[in-house]
Design an enzyme around this catalytic site. Structure first.
Site, mmCIF file in Angstrom:
data_model
loop_
_atom_site.group_PDB
_atom_site.id
_atom_site.type_symbol
_atom_site.label_atom_id
_atom_site.label_comp_id
_atom_site.label_asym_id
_atom_site.label_seq_id
_atom_site.Cartn_x
_atom_site.Cartn_y
_atom_site.Cartn_z
ATOM 1 N N GLU A 432 0.840 -1.191 0.000
ATOM 2 C CA GLU A 432 0.000 0.000 0.000
ATOM 3 C C GLU A 432 0.879 1.246 0.000
ATOM 4 O OE1 GLU A 432 -2.442 0.238 3.514
ATOM 5 O OE2 GLU A 432 -3.028 2.317 3.113
ATOM 6 N N ASP A 505 -1.328 -1.187 5.610
ATOM 7 C CA ASP A 505 -1.208 -0.637 6.959
ATOM 8 C C ASP A 505 -2.232 -1.277 7.888
ATOM 9 O OD1 ASP A 505 0.765 1.002 6.102
ATOM 10 O OD2 ASP A 505 -0.533 2.751 5.805
ATOM 11 N N ASP A 507 -4.474 -0.121 9.655
ATOM 12 C CA ASP A 507 -5.533 0.827 10.026
ATOM 13 C C ASP A 507 -6.744 0.576 9.133
ATOM 14 O OD1 ASP A 507 -4.787 1.738 7.581
ATOM 15 O OD2 ASP A 507 -3.936 3.628 8.271
ATOM 16 N N ASP A 509 -7.979 2.158 6.557
ATOM 17 C CA ASP A 509 -7.718 2.239 5.130
ATOM 18 C C ASP A 509 -7.021 0.987 4.622
ATOM 19 O OD1 ASP A 509 -8.798 4.441 4.111
ATOM 20 O OD2 ASP A 509 -6.893 5.506 3.747
#
Ligand code: 1YM
Length: 648
Positions: A432, A505, A507, A509
């Site tokens: 990403e 990541d 998180d 997203d």
């Protein structure tokens, strides 16, 4: 203390072989293998009930780690086997591959033919007890794994079958304790058992199945009078059906029973769930071919008869009639032959014509009825849309191909490839973000590790049609890098990387990107998932530094464990991959000797499909409901996660 003699042990050599190599009989000694023990017993109970002897199967998960199954059928035969001179019960639980069934086979169809048999459950249990209720009498037998001269002997009949009283009941009760020397984890999972029993209940209409979990007091009663009709309704619950109820046909021809339930929904995927003798056949086979031929013919005839094809319309192909289709096809027959990579494809040639006949006749009758004409019109409209898009996609593909040399080098330009040309050892990390991608490029072992950085989010393929999916640059880069092609053109032998590792990541997203990528692989490159090529990389969430030592923690639990005995320490929380140095990324996430990864598998395609629609589809309603109900962010995608202790 119960007694057994050496004669028993000779009879039991087969079972000892099972203990020596459990993998050969049940695949794995992980959770899947553990549940296999239970499926064998349940299959026998269901076979009995589905063949009309009794109507009820009860499964109980007990507090002491045992599981039990009861059915109210005829009871396993108690009389001695003419050749083996032991009771039918003993034959069933001690003889491997006892061939056909003991005595005359009364079953017309049997799912158990596929299974390895209840003796394998016995061989891999600490003990197994059988109680038979038959002809007013109650019988009991007990088997145990016993240690003698330092060797474990499996499934020894320590209490031979004997009459123990009178009864008004009829049926078979089996209780067993999985052997903790064979299985690391011997805890049965309620939801796994429930999903399996649900499928069984759908496929055998009218039988009553009860699941009781005494450990938690959870229980569920399953009975579907509509059988696979109810199954299709269940599968389309989170989707928008184009008509209700599903189309349903059933018939028997030449000792083959065929049933089909069919529905169309407002999306573009093609879902056929097929079964032979209650065994799923995800690889398809002759029965699916017969169904597809019949469906294409009947719908083409309908379109012609009602003048629905205009000159300007493209001609239909079979695929056009399967866009947005959800079908359950269940057949029952004797002497099934399975083939294919995972032995889940029906090979019997005679099944094709039989299924085609039944479907042809049933569907023709259905659409000939005036009251179903509108359903026919709806399906033809849908197929017209599919045909138009198919042609547009072909144009897009042709265009892409003609621009291939220039454009694909441009696209693949983003890929930092590896030097090795050996797909068996090569890996590609889909990373990403450009900056994390840059770090990964520096940190990797460039001999066998390739890096594909993703700018921005790839397209959510659940919401788009294939032509739009193919037009998306991120998606095309991925397809180009992997090498196999997609959909019908997919060729596993062209796979360029044995491991495809998603690195995003930790998180929201990152989770979203992970879901989007998994959805794409599930829809367009599913064999990569079934073949076990897709992984999710696990970067650490924290770094703890104390004096001259440092630790990386991948979960909150690990963090707690490490910090609870430390007085002074420094805590760094990694919010994204980009915060790590190349060196750190290598040690924590990319180095095969040290990293942890999740291997993605589709345990249950049915469940996966439902959840993907819910999570990734257009309709936000079901998603909201689910979040409101559970608000559990540990389970955000539909794939089973097998966290590997250490990869390799
Ligand atoms: C809780 C598990 O095993 N039920 C069961 C098994 C059998 C029968 C009935 C049965 C089969 C037949 C005749 C037959 C089995 N019998 C055999 C064997 N429940 C459970 N209920 N009579 C009873 O197939 O002809 C294998 S399974 F081999 F002994 F006949």
């Amino acid at each position: 203390m119960a007694s057994y003699d050496s004669k028993d042990l000779i009879v039991l050599e087969g079972l000892d072989a099972v203990r020596m190599r459990p993998g050969m009989y049940i695949g794995t000694t992980g959770v899947k293998g553990l549940h296999h023990l239970l499926w064998e017993i349940i299959d026998n109970a269901v076979d009995e009930v589905a063949n009309g002897f009794g109507n009820k199967v009860e499964v109980t998960l007990h507090k002491d780690g045992t599981a039990s199954v009861f059915d109210n059928g005829r009871g396993i035969p108690v009389s001695p086997h003419p050749k083996l001179k032991i009771s039918g019960v003993e034959v069933v639980f001690t003889q491997l591959h006892a061939g056909g069934k003991f005595g005359d086979n009364n079953y017309k169809y049997s799912g158990g033919l596929h299974g390895v048999g209840a003796s394998v459950t016995n061989a891999l249990s600490r003990f197994l007890e059988v109680t038979i209720y038959k002809d007013g009498k109650k019988y009991f037998a007990r088997f145990e794994s016993v240690e003698k001269n330092g060797k474990i002997h499996s499934g020894v009949p320590v209490e031979k079958l004997k009459e123990v009283g009178n009864t008004t009941l009829k049926g078979t009760y089996v209780k067993f304790l999985p052997d903790d020397r064979v299985f690391k984890d011997t805890k049965f999972d309620y939801n796994t058992v429930l999903e399996r029993l649900k499928e069984t209940a759908f496929l055998n209409k009218g039988i009553h199945i009860e699941l009781i979990d005494e450990r938690t007091n959870a229980r569920e009663s399953l009975c579907y009078e509509g059988g696979i009709r109810d199954y299709v309704t269940f599968l389309t619950m989170d989707k928008k059906p184009l008509f209700v109820p599903p189309i349903y046909i059933e018939n028997e021809i030449e000792d083959t029973y065929v049933s089909l339930a069919l529905q169309y929904v407002d999306n573009y995927t093609d879902n056929i769930f097929s079964f032979v003798n209650n065994i799923p056949t995800p690889e398809g086979g002759t029965h699916e071919v017969g169904f597809k031929i019949a469906l294409t013919k009947v719908l083409n005839d309908f379109a012609k008869k009602h003048g629905l094809i205009k000159d300007k319309d493209p001609a239909f192909i079979g695929d056009d009639f399967r866009e947005g289709m959800v079908a359950v096809l269940s057949i029952k027959m004797k002497n099934v032959q399975f083939e294919g990579q995972t032995k889940t494809k029906l090979g019997n040639v005679e099944a094709r014509a039989r299924v085609e006949n039944v479907c042809n006749q049933g569907l023709t009758e259905f659409f000939a009825s005036k009251k179903n004409e509108n359903i026919g019109n709806i399906i033809i409209e849908k197929a017209k849309g599919a045909a138009r898009v198919r042609q547009a996609a072909k144009r897009a593909k042709d265009l892409a191909r003609s621009k291939n040399s220039i454009e694909s080098t441009m696209l693949i330009g983003k890929l930092a490839s590896c030097t090795s040309r050996n797909p068996d050892i090569n890996e590609v990390f889909i990373v990403e973000g450009d900056s994390a991608g840059g770090t990964a490029k520096q940190g990797r072992d460039r001999y066998y590790q390739a890096i594909l950085p993703l700018r921005g989010k790839p397209l959510n393929s659940e919401k788009k049609r294939i032509d739009q999916v193919l037009a998306n640059e991120e998606i095309r880069t991925i397809i180009g890098a992997i090498g196999t092609g997609i959909g019908e053109d997919f060729k596993l032998e062209n796979l360029k990387y044995n491991k495809i590792i998603i690195l995003s990541d930790a998180d929201q997203d990152g989770m979203h990107i992970r879901c989007i990528l998994l959805t794409f692989f599930f829809r367009y490159m599913r064999p990569l998932i079934t073949n076990g090529n897709i992984y999710v990389g696990m970067p650490p969430l924290y770094k703890v530094t104390a004096k001259d030592k440092e630790w990386y923690c991948y979960t909150d639990e690990e963090l707690e464990n490490i910090t609870k005995n430390l007085k002074n320490y420094n805590l760094q929380r990694y919010k994204g991959l980009g915060e790590m140095s190349a060196e750190q990324l290598w040690t924590t996430t990319m180095d095969p000797a040290r990293r942890s990864m999740i291997r993605v598998s589709v345990e249950d395609a049915v469940q996966a499909d439902k959840e993907i629609s819910m999570w990734m589809g257009d309709d936000v309603g079901p998603r909201k409901d689910f979040i409101n109900r559970y608000a559990n962010f540990n389970k955000v995608d539909s794939f089973e996660k097998n966290k590997e202790d250490k990869d390799e």
